[in-house]
Design a protein around this motif. Structure first.
Motif, mmCIF file in Angstrom:
data_model
loop_
_atom_site.group_PDB
_atom_site.id
_atom_site.type_symbol
_atom_site.label_atom_id
_atom_site.label_comp_id
_atom_site.label_asym_id
_atom_site.label_seq_id
_atom_site.Cartn_x
_atom_site.Cartn_y
_atom_site.Cartn_z
ATOM 1 N N GLY A 24 0.812 -1.209 0.000
ATOM 2 C CA GLY A 24 0.000 0.000 0.000
ATOM 3 C C GLY A 24 0.847 1.260 0.000
ATOM 4 O O GLY A 24 0.457 2.269 0.583
ATOM 5 N N GLY A 25 2.006 1.193 -0.662
ATOM 6 C CA GLY A 25 2.895 2.344 -0.722
ATOM 7 C C GLY A 25 3.916 2.413 0.394
ATOM 8 O O GLY A 25 4.810 3.266 0.366
ATOM 9 N N LEU A 26 3.827 1.546 1.390
ATOM 10 C CA LEU A 26 4.837 1.479 2.451
ATOM 11 C C LEU A 26 5.931 0.524 2.023
ATOM 12 O O LEU A 26 5.665 -0.577 1.546
ATOM 13 N N LEU A 27 7.204 0.930 2.191
ATOM 14 C CA LEU A 27 8.336 0.166 1.713
ATOM 15 C C LEU A 27 9.046 -0.529 2.871
ATOM 16 O O LEU A 27 9.359 0.085 3.887
ATOM 17 N N TYR A 28 9.321 -1.832 2.699
ATOM 18 C CA TYR A 28 10.093 -2.626 3.661
ATOM 19 C C TYR A 28 11.216 -3.302 2.878
ATOM 20 O O TYR A 28 10.993 -3.816 1.776
ATOM 21 N N SER A 29 12.435 -3.313 3.463
ATOM 22 C CA SER A 29 13.593 -3.785 2.712
ATOM 23 C C SER A 29 14.554 -4.576 3.579
ATOM 24 O O SER A 29 14.568 -4.449 4.822
ATOM 25 N N ASP A 30 15.376 -5.367 2.923
ATOM 26 C CA ASP A 30 16.525 -6.030 3.527
ATOM 27 C C ASP A 30 17.559 -6.184 2.423
ATOM 28 O O ASP A 30 17.197 -6.458 1.264
ATOM 29 N N TYR B 117 17.933 -15.929 -0.908
ATOM 30 C CA TYR B 117 19.171 -16.634 -0.592
ATOM 31 C C TYR B 117 20.186 -16.247 -1.657
ATOM 32 O O TYR B 117 19.985 -16.488 -2.854
ATOM 33 N N ILE B 118 21.278 -15.631 -1.219
ATOM 34 C CA ILE B 118 22.282 -15.089 -2.129
ATOM 35 C C ILE B 118 23.482 -16.042 -2.151
ATOM 36 O O ILE B 118 24.092 -16.315 -1.109
ATOM 37 N N TYR B 119 23.837 -16.548 -3.346
ATOM 38 C CA TYR B 119 24.942 -17.496 -3.496
ATOM 39 C C TYR B 119 26.008 -16.894 -4.406
ATOM 40 O O TYR B 119 25.732 -16.051 -5.274
ATOM 41 N N SER B 120 27.219 -17.414 -4.230
ATOM 42 C CA SER B 120 28.328 -16.954 -5.062
ATOM 43 C C SER B 120 28.587 -17.867 -6.249
ATOM 44 O O SER B 120 29.401 -17.529 -7.114
ATOM 45 N N LEU C 282 26.597 -20.179 0.250
ATOM 46 C CA LEU C 282 25.615 -19.159 0.609
ATOM 47 C C LEU C 282 26.328 -17.937 1.178
ATOM 48 O O LEU C 282 27.081 -18.024 2.154
ATOM 49 N N LEU C 283 26.081 -16.780 0.575
ATOM 50 C CA LEU C 283 26.662 -15.530 1.051
ATOM 51 C C LEU C 283 25.814 -14.882 2.127
ATOM 52 O O LEU C 283 26.339 -14.353 3.114
ATOM 53 N N ASP C 284 24.490 -14.916 1.942
ATOM 54 C CA ASP C 284 23.619 -14.277 2.927
ATOM 55 C C ASP C 284 22.182 -14.720 2.682
ATOM 56 O O ASP C 284 21.821 -15.152 1.579
ATOM 57 N N THR C 285 21.369 -14.595 3.733
ATOM 58 C CA THR C 285 19.938 -14.839 3.634
ATOM 59 C C THR C 285 19.219 -13.571 4.041
ATOM 60 O O THR C 285 19.418 -13.060 5.149
ATOM 61 N N LEU C 286 18.398 -13.053 3.144
ATOM 62 C CA LEU C 286 17.610 -11.856 3.410
ATOM 63 C C LEU C 286 16.159 -12.282 3.652
ATOM 64 O O LEU C 286 15.686 -13.288 3.107
ATOM 65 N N SER C 287 15.436 -11.516 4.448
ATOM 66 C CA SER C 287 14.042 -11.862 4.704
ATOM 67 C C SER C 287 13.227 -10.632 5.066
ATOM 68 O O SER C 287 13.751 -9.676 5.644
#
Length: 538
Positions: A112-118, A149-152, A159-164
Motif C-alpha cells: 500500500g505504498g509502504l516500503l520494507y527492505s533487507d 538466498y544469495i549465493y556466489s 551461501l553468502l547471505d539470507t535476506l528476509s
C-alpha cells in the motif's frame, strides 16, 4: 522447473537500452528516470501462495546511486517508484551501487505504498554476478515471509547471505513478473547488467468444488449447480458441470465450460442441454487448474416425459397408387407407445389428421415400415413418421416422394457389380413396361441421393421386361455415389431404389457397395457375398 522464455515477454524500451534473448534480459546505461521494463502477464492471481524463483543477476556498471529492479512481482505495469507513489503493492529484487563501486542486492516489499527492505552488500569493484533463490513461504508469519538466498556460485552451494521480510497487511496475489524494471524518477543515474536463467516454481494446490442438486429439470434441459470452495494454485482456469447416463461422468462426457478464471469462490450454475426425455442422468460439478480436474459429489436427476422422438426415412417401392413408408422410433418419450405409423398429405408437415397408417401399440424402439395406399399417380407427397404416447404425438422430419405416372414402367435397382477405382457395372430389372413401350432405359448416378436422368446416365435404348446392366464410368476414386435404374415410356420415367457404391483403390479386393433397402442397408462385396447392415438412416 523450466527456464522462462523472455522473448515471449513484453518490452517497453523507448531509448533502446534493453536487449532481450530467450534466457537473458540485459540493459545498458539504463537511467533511473526512463520508463523502461520487460514483463509477462501470467494472469490474475497467478502468483498465489508459496513460490520459489531461481535466477542469476549481474551488475556490470553503475553510477553512484544507480538503482534498478532485476526481478519484480506486481499487479501494475509501471516503474517501481510510480507503483510506490500510487500506494501499490509488490515484491522486488533490486540491484544498486550506493557508492558507485560497492553493489547492493536487496529485497523489497511495497504494501500500500509502504516500503520494507533487507539488503546485502558485495564489497569490491564491479562487475558482480550473484545467484539468487527467492522464496515466499506463507506458513511463516501472519501473512507469509519473503526470503532471498544469495549465493556466489551457479550450483548454489556457497551461501553468502539470507535476506528476509515478514510480509505485511495481508496475503497478496500477483499477476505480472518483471526481469527488468526501471526505478522511474527524475535522475539520470544509470546501471548496466542483466537478469538470466529465471526459473519460476509455484507450490501448487488443487482447487475444490461441491455439487448441489440439479434444478429446473425439464424434458431436454436442466440446470446444474455447483460451488467452488477453493480456487487452487495456480488459480482455476475452467469450471462447470459434467453429465452422462452412467455413473461418475467426467469432462470426456457432456459438459459445460467457463474458460475464464472464476472471479472468486462461490456458487455457479450450468445449463445442461441436449438431454433425452424420461432419462436418468448423473451429474457432477468440476473445476480445473494446472494440477488437474477435480469433481464434486455425484447427483442424479430424471428428465420429464415428452412426445416420442421420431425419424422419417425415404419411402421405397413407390408405384402409381402405393408406396412403402419407413420410420424409426428413436425414443418413446418416457411412456408407452399406443399408436405409430406414417402420415402423408399434399402439403408439408402432415399430421395424423391427414391420411395415415396405424400400426398399433409397440414396445420396439427402432425401425418400422408401413404401406401407404390410395395415392394418386404422378403426385408429389409429403410424409412423416409418427408415434403417440400419453404425452402426445411425435413426428419425424418431412420427406417427399412422387408416385409414378399411370402407365409408366416399373423398374428396380439391383446391386452393382465390378466396382472398380473409377468404374462399376449397374444392374437393374424392368418389372413391367407399363402402358406403352419402353423407349429408353439404363442407370443414372450422382453424389446426392435420388439421382435422375438430368445427372450422369447410361442410355441403353428400348427395353423389355427383364434384367439389364450398364457400364458406369468416369467415377472419382474415394467418392460415394448413388445409382438408380430407370426406364422411360410415353407415360413418363420411372426409377428404382438407390444403390450406394464407393469406388476406391484402397479397399482392393474387398471393396463393394451398399444398397438402400427400406430403413436398412445391404452390403454386397466385390465377390457377390451379401450382408445386412441395420440401423442406418439415409
Amino acid at each position: 522447473m523450466a527456464v522462462e522464455d523472455f522473448t515471449a515477454y513484453t518490452e517497453t524500451d523507448p531509448n533502446s537500452r534493453i536487449t532481450v534473448t530467450a534466457n537473458k534480459v540485459a540493459w545498458s546505461a539504463l537511467q533511473r528516470q526512463e520508463s523502461a521494463w520487460v514483463y509477462a502477464d501470467k494472469g490474475a492471481a497467478f502468483f498465489d501462495g508459496d513460490f520459489t524463483h531461481i535466477l542469476t543477476v549481474n551488475l556490470a556498471a553503475a553510477s553512484s546511486g544507480g538503482f534498478l529492479m532485476a526481478w519484480a512481482l506486481t499487479n501494475d505495469i509501471d516503474g517501481f517508484r510510480t507503483i510506490d507513489n500510487a500506494n501499490g503493492d509488490g515484491l522486488f529484487l533490486g540491484l544498486g551501487a550506493p557508492t558507485g563501486t560497492d553493489e547492493t542486492v536487496g529485497i523489497h516489499e511495497l504494501d500500500g505504498g509502504l516500503l520494507y527492505s533487507d539488503s546485502y552488500t558485495l564489497v569490491g569493484a564491479m562487475p558482480h554476478t550473484v545467484y539468487v533463490k527467492l522464496v515466499r513461504d506463507e506458513s511463516v508469519g501472519t501473512y507469509g515471509t519473503f526470503y532471498a538466498y544469495i549465493y556466489s556460485d551457479a550450483a548454489r552451494t556457497t551461501l553468502l547471505d539470507t535476506l528476509s521480510i515478514t510480509l505485511h497487511s495481508s496475503k497478496k496475489d500477483y499477476r505480472y513478473i518483471f526481469p527488468c524494471q526501471a526505478w522511474v524518477d527524475d535522475t539520470t543515474l544509470s546501471t548496466t547488467g542483466y537478469t538470466e536463467d529465471l526459473n519460476i516454481s509455484l507450490t501448487t494446490t488443487a482447487p475444490s468444488v461441491t455439487t448441489q442438486a440439479a434444478t429446473s429439470v425439464d424434458k431436454t434441459t436442466a440446470t446444474g449447480n455447483g460451488n467452488i470452495t477453493g480456487l487452487g494454485v495456480p488459480v482455476a482456469t475452467q469450471y462447470g458441470s459434467v453429465w452422462a447416463t452412467h455413473i461418475n461422468p467426467t469432462t470426456d462426457d457432456s459438459k459445460t465450460e467457463d474458460v475464464a478464471s472464476p472471479p472468486a469462490t462461490g456458487a455457479f450454475t450450468s445449463s445442461l442441454t441436449g438431454l433425452v426425455p424420461n432419462t436418468l442422468y448423473y451429474s457432477r460439478a468440476y473445476v480445473t487448474n494446472s494440477v488437474g480436474t477435480f469433481y464434486g459429489a455425484e447427483v442424479t436427476f430424471t428428465t420429464l416425459v415428452d412426445v416420442p422422438v421420431m425419424t422419417t426415412n425415404n419411402p421405397t417401392e413407390v408405384a402409381t397408387v402405393t408406396a412403402l413408408g419407413h420410420g424409426s422410433i428413436d425414443n418413446n418419450g418416457g411412456s408407452a407407445i399406443t399408436q405409430h405409423g406414417v402420415c402423408w398429405a399434399l402439403t408439408s408437415n402432415p399430421t395424423t389428421a391427414d391420411s395415415k397408417t396405424e400400426e398399433g401399440a409397440t414396445t420396439v424402439i427402432g425401425s418400422f415400415s408401413s404401406s401407404m395406399t390410395g395415392l394418386t399417380a404422378g403426385t408429389l407427397y409429403h410424409v412423416r413418421a409418427y408415434a403417440v404416447n400419453t404425452t402426445g404425438t411425435g413426428y419425424g422430419a418431412d420427406v417427399t416422394f412422387t408416385t409414378l405416372v399411370a402407365g409408366a414402367p416399373i423398374v428396380v435397382t439391383r446391386s452393382s457389380i465390378n466396382v472398380r477405382t473409377t468404374t462399376a457395372t449397374g444392374v437393374g430389372n424392368i418389372i413391367d413396361i407399363g402402358g406403352a413401350a419402353v423407349t429408353q432405359h439404363g442407370h443414372c448416378w450422382g453424389t446426392s441421393i435420388n439421382p435422375t436422368t438430368a445427372d450422369s446416365k447410361t442410355t441403353l435404348g428400348t427395353g423389355a421386361v427383364g434384367a439389364f446392366a450398364s457400364d458406369i464410368t468416369v467415377l472419382t476414386d474415394g467418392t460415394t455415389y448413388y445409382v438408380r435404374a430407370y426406364a422411360t415410356n410415353s407415360f413418363g420415367t420411372a426409377y428404382g431404389n438407390n444403390d450406394i457404391i464407393y469406388p476406391t483403390s484402397v479397399w482392393g479386393a474387398t471393396r463393394g457397395h451398399l444398397t438402400v433397402l427400406g430403413e436398412h442397408l445391404a452390403y454386397t462385396s466385390r465377390t457377390g457375398k451379401k450382408k445386412a447392415v441395420l440401423g442406418f438412416d439415409i
